[in-house]
Design a protein around this motif. Structure first.
Motif, PDB file in Angstrom:
ATOM      1  N   ASP A 115      -6.240  -1.913  -2.590  1.00 36.00           N
ATOM      2  CA  ASP A 115      -6.247  -1.197  -3.908  1.00 36.00           C
ATOM      3  C   ASP A 115      -6.440  -2.301  -4.734  1.00 36.00           C
ATOM      4  N   PRO A 116      -7.692  -2.519  -5.144  1.00 33.58           N
ATOM      5  CA  PRO A 116      -7.680  -3.090  -6.397  1.00 33.58           C
ATOM      6  C   PRO A 116      -6.628  -3.457  -7.764  1.00 33.58           C
ATOM      7  N   THR A 117      -6.073  -2.308  -7.823  1.00 31.85           N
ATOM      8  CA  THR A 117      -5.892  -1.450  -9.555  1.00 31.85           C
ATOM      9  C   THR A 117      -3.843  -1.598  -8.743  1.00 31.85           C
ATOM     10  N   ALA A 118      -3.711  -1.354  -8.105  1.00 29.32           N
ATOM     11  CA  ALA A 118      -2.417  -1.968  -7.905  1.00 29.32           C
ATOM     12  C   ALA A 118      -1.565  -2.982  -7.521  1.00 29.32           C
ATOM     13  N   SER A 119      -0.516  -3.778  -7.563  1.00 30.33           N
ATOM     14  CA  SER A 119      -0.233  -4.729  -6.585  1.00 30.33           C
ATOM     15  C   SER A 119       0.340  -4.136  -5.172  1.00 30.33           C
ATOM     16  N   ASP A 120       0.631  -4.428  -4.492  1.00 26.03           N
ATOM     17  CA  ASP A 120       0.688  -4.964  -2.574  1.00 26.03           C
ATOM     18  C   ASP A 120       1.836  -3.804  -2.589  1.00 26.03           C
ATOM     19  N   LEU A 121       2.905  -4.049  -3.272  1.00 28.83           N
ATOM     20  CA  LEU A 121       4.386  -3.234  -3.070  1.00 28.83           C
ATOM     21  C   LEU A 121       4.313  -2.178  -3.601  1.00 28.83           C
ATOM     22  N   GLU A 122       3.091  -1.765  -4.864  1.00 25.90           N
ATOM     23  CA  GLU A 122       3.052  -0.604  -5.491  1.00 25.90           C
ATOM     24  C   GLU A 122       2.340   0.269  -4.132  1.00 25.90           C
ATOM     25  N   TYR A 123       1.356  -0.499  -3.324  1.00 20.89           N
ATOM     26  CA  TYR A 123       0.477   0.490  -2.551  1.00 20.89           C
ATOM     27  C   TYR A 123       1.181   1.028  -1.390  1.00 20.89           C
ATOM     28  N   ALA A 124       2.184  -0.231  -0.415  1.00 18.78           N
ATOM     29  CA  ALA A 124       3.058  -0.315   0.226  1.00 18.78           C
ATOM     30  C   ALA A 124       3.917   0.776   0.567  1.00 18.78           C
ATOM     31  N   ALA A 125       4.365   1.261  -1.169  1.00 20.91           N
ATOM     32  CA  ALA A 125       5.250   2.455  -1.468  1.00 20.91           C
ATOM     33  C   ALA A 125       4.546   3.531  -1.465  1.00 20.91           C
ATOM     34  N   ARG A 126       3.140   3.872  -1.904  1.00 20.32           N
ATOM     35  CA  ARG A 126       2.442   4.409  -1.497  1.00 20.32           C
ATOM     36  C   ARG A 126       2.121   5.096  -0.078  1.00 20.32           C
ATOM     37  N   VAL A 127       1.082   4.506   0.194  1.00 17.61           N
ATOM     38  CA  VAL A 127       1.041   4.582   1.626  1.00 17.61           C
ATOM     39  C   VAL A 127       2.268   4.971   2.701  1.00 17.61           C
ATOM     40  N   ASN A 128       3.558   4.336   1.890  1.00 19.05           N
ATOM     41  CA  ASN A 128       5.057   4.568   3.013  1.00 19.05           C
ATOM     42  C   ASN A 128       5.441   6.476   2.884  1.00 19.05           C
ATOM     43  N   GLY A 129       4.988   6.829   1.047  1.00 17.78           N
ATOM     44  CA  GLY A 129       5.727   8.614   1.019  1.00 17.78           C
ATOM     45  C   GLY A 129       6.439   7.634   0.054  1.00 17.78           C
ATOM     46  N   LEU A 130       6.932   6.608  -0.455  1.00 14.94           N
ATOM     47  CA  LEU A 130       8.205   6.993  -1.415  1.00 14.94           C
ATOM     48  C   LEU A 130       7.612   6.915  -3.013  1.00 14.94           C
ATOM     49  N   ALA A 131       8.601   6.892  -3.261  1.00  7.21           N
ATOM     50  CA  ALA A 131       8.543   6.988  -4.417  1.00  7.21           C
ATOM     51  C   ALA A 131       7.871   5.347  -5.522  1.00  7.21           C
ATOM     52  N   ASP A 132       8.462   4.948  -5.494  1.00 10.68           N
ATOM     53  CA  ASP A 132       8.118   3.719  -6.450  1.00 10.68           C
ATOM     54  C   ASP A 132       8.221   2.397  -5.630  1.00 10.68           C
TER      55      ASP A 132
END
Lengths: 289, 323
Positions: A115-132
């Protein structure tokens, strides 16, 4: 859990305790490697535990491959009866999440990322179904981690979080590994977190950085004077989020030789842990208070 | 006495027989890529077989000696010069103070070993003088040598000037190179047709080949037996729950390009492995140049042990020839 044996050429016996990662598989591997060490088998030169498997290096001039296989298989049944209780230590590791250095690095390698548009943390939060990102950091630092393997490069700990499988954080590795990772980066790939002990290549997602050195070939750091590698399998780690000023302060303490990691001896009983993970973890963390 | 480094070559490191015992912490055994060449080089100058030498890859260094010593160069074929005069390889050479050792272009093989009587006397780190550059551990200041370095040399040993290892006892890879492999580890993860093509195909050494690992290209991609990936492994069929990597084990990320792990290997990781190059053939890998055609040859455990015994016998013959 099926144990699978295979030879790695004429000098290694490879033992997979389970295909999948679990603390059960880790404890089976740990009890077997401990029993093999205690047995003092002739010709064994190295015992390397790893997550859900392990490897033994042996000298086939001193012991025939089939003989070492039989010895280890014999130990498997004995090890199954040992109590899953270990005397270990819990260590608090300060982490500056979302730090500028790993951020600079992840931006440099964005074209290798899912996901080139997100940071690693933003990506990790999203793929784990976490809010932010904050929710992800809370999950990452909210429960302790088991050091289930030390290796890859010098003294790098692989860590497995002590929560139910449904709560385990999983992220894929970079599409193509990076050629650079800052030293002491907190990374995550598959279900494992790690601390990069040295600067170099890496494929895990990057979440933050710790000021606490964990490998010192010069052995000039106070708590690494006895041995240059800090971690051993079975160590328990609790991450503590810190801000930049605390990080800078800790770096100064490290440089002046005053930094002392918060370490406490604890006993870990796997059965009690399984009965009530949250309660057991709270008790463990109490040792750090 | 010291050796002055006038030019370091491409990457020249101090190596001995390595530091076993720390792989469980991610610190590899290290040591010379071609151990037979290292042992022979040391025998030629009268050192212990495991004394520290210099290992140079592709391009030799330029070195000046400050005291009379005996040296030997073994391993790859790379014309050897003392003050510009060509000298034989695999032979004990006398060097006078102020003389300069240099090399011409590599002819075959990939790595030379330079021994000096007394051995390279850098401090021991975890029982070995080998350089582990990633960990900045061992060798000369934990790194490859650089122009201007002065390398310490131990007290001179004896050794016969002019002694030479007979040609028949110098072991180098054939063309194509053949590396004997014991299938195993995660061999069952690939389809039977891939088990066959892995050994039938001709591979080539890729440019990414160093002390940590050798990558190969040109064979067919391996196809995997279908399964649901186990928890914690990762989603690619070539992923496993991170495990130990034996020395010589062949991992194939994505099923595409096999990588043989060598002396400075990472100790573990999350890629499946098809098997392991046998101990008798590990020295050969370090002598492979990029693009070298290579075949993997299937062998069983009995064959691996017989090959190991053959290699021991070869070493014994070298000892006898130089005694």
């Amino acid at each position: 859990m099926m144990t699978r044996y295979s030879f790695g050429g004429d000098e290694h016996l490879f033992v997979e305790c389970d295909e999948a990662m679990s603390l059960d598989a880790f404890f089976k591997s740990l009890s077997m490697t401990n029993a093999i060490r205690d047995a003092g088998i002739k010709g064994v030169t190295e015992i390397c535990p790893a997550n859900a498997s392990f490897q033994i290096k042996f000298d086939p001039d001193l012991i025939k491959p089939n003989d070492i296989l039989k010895e280890v298989q014999g130990i498997e049944s004995a090890a199954a009866k040992t109590e899953p209780v270990i005397k270990t230590r819990i260590i608090e590791i300060p982490v500056f999440y979302q730090d500028p250095w790993t951020h600079e690095t992840l931006m440099r390698f964005r074209e290798r990322h899912q996901d080139p548009t997100a940071s690693d943390l933003e990506y990790a939060a999203r793929v784990n179904g976490l809010a932010d990102v904050d929710a992800f950091i809370r999950a990452h630092s909210g429960s302790p981690w088991f050091v289930s393997m030390v290796g890859f490069v010098a003294g790098l700990p692989f860590m497995y979080q002590m929560v139910e499988r449904a709560k385990q954080l999983q992220v894929p590795k970079y599409l193509r590994p990076r050629t650079d990772t800052p030293k002491l980066t907190i990374g995550h790939g598959g279900c494992f977190s790690c601390i990069y002990s040295v600067r170099g290549a890496g494929g895990y997602q990057m979440f933050g950085i710790t000021p606490m050195p964990i490998f010192d070939p010069e052995q000039s750091i106070s708590y690494l004077r006895d041995f240059m590698v800090f971690f051993r399998p079975g160590d328990i780690v609790k991450f503590k989020p810190i801000k930049q000023d605390e990080y800078d302060h800790a770096l100064g303490e490290v440089a002046s030789g005053r930094f002392a990691p918060l370490i406490r001896d604890v006993t870990f009983d796997f059965r009690d842990f399984q009965k009530d993970m949250t309660g057991y973890n709270a008790k463990l963390e109490g040792a750090l208070a | 006495m010291t050796i002055k480094v006038l030019h370091p070559g491409l990457s020249t490191t101090v190596q001995d027989l390595g530091r076993p015992g720390y792989f469980h912490l991610g610190i590899p055994v290290g040591g010379a890529m071609d151990r037979l060449a290292l042992r022979a080089a040391n025998m030629l100058v009268g050192n212990d077989e495991g004394a520290a030498c210099l290992e140079a890859v592709f391009i030799g260094p330029q070195l000046e000696f400050t005291a009379p010593v005996r040296i030997a160069v073994t391993g790859a074929e790379m014309p050897i010069k003392l003050d510009g005069v060509e000298q034989p390889g695999w032979t004990s050479l006398e060097v006078k103070p102020g003389q300069v050792l240099s090399f011409d272009y590599l002819k075959s093989g990939a790595r030379i070993i330079i021994s000096v009587s007394g051995g390279i006397d850098v401090p021991l780190a975890l029982g070995s003088r080998s350089t582990y550059p990633i960990g900045a551990l061992g060798g000369f200041k934990g790194r490859a040598i650089a122009a201007g370095d002065e390398l310490p040399v131990g007290t001179a040993a004896s050794g016969k000037a002019g002694a030479s290892v007979p040609e028949a006892l110098r072991r180098m890879p054939g063309h194509p190179a053949e590396l004997r492999v014991l299938p195993g580890l995660y061999w069952h993860r690939i389809l039977p047709e891939s088990q066959q093509s892995f050994f039938a195909d001709q591979w080539k050494v890729a440019p990414e080949a160093d002390r940590m690992g050798y990558r190969f290209r040109g064979g067919q991609a391996l196809k995997f037996v279908e399964r649901e990936q186990p928890f914690g492994a990762g989603s690619d069929p070539s992923n496993i729950v991170d495990s130990c990597y034996p020395y010589g084990s062949i991992q194939v990320p994505g099923g595409k390009e096999p990588i043989i792990l060598h002396r400075d290997a990472v100790s573990g990781g999350g890629y499946f492995m098809v098997g392991t190059v046998i101990s008798a053939d590990m020295d050969l890998i370090g002598q492979l140049q990029p693009n070298m055609p290579t075949r993997f040859v299937e062998i069983d455990m009995d064959g691996a042990l017989a090959a190991r015994a053959d290699r021991k016998a070869l070493l014994q013959k070298i000892r006898a020839a130089l005694a």
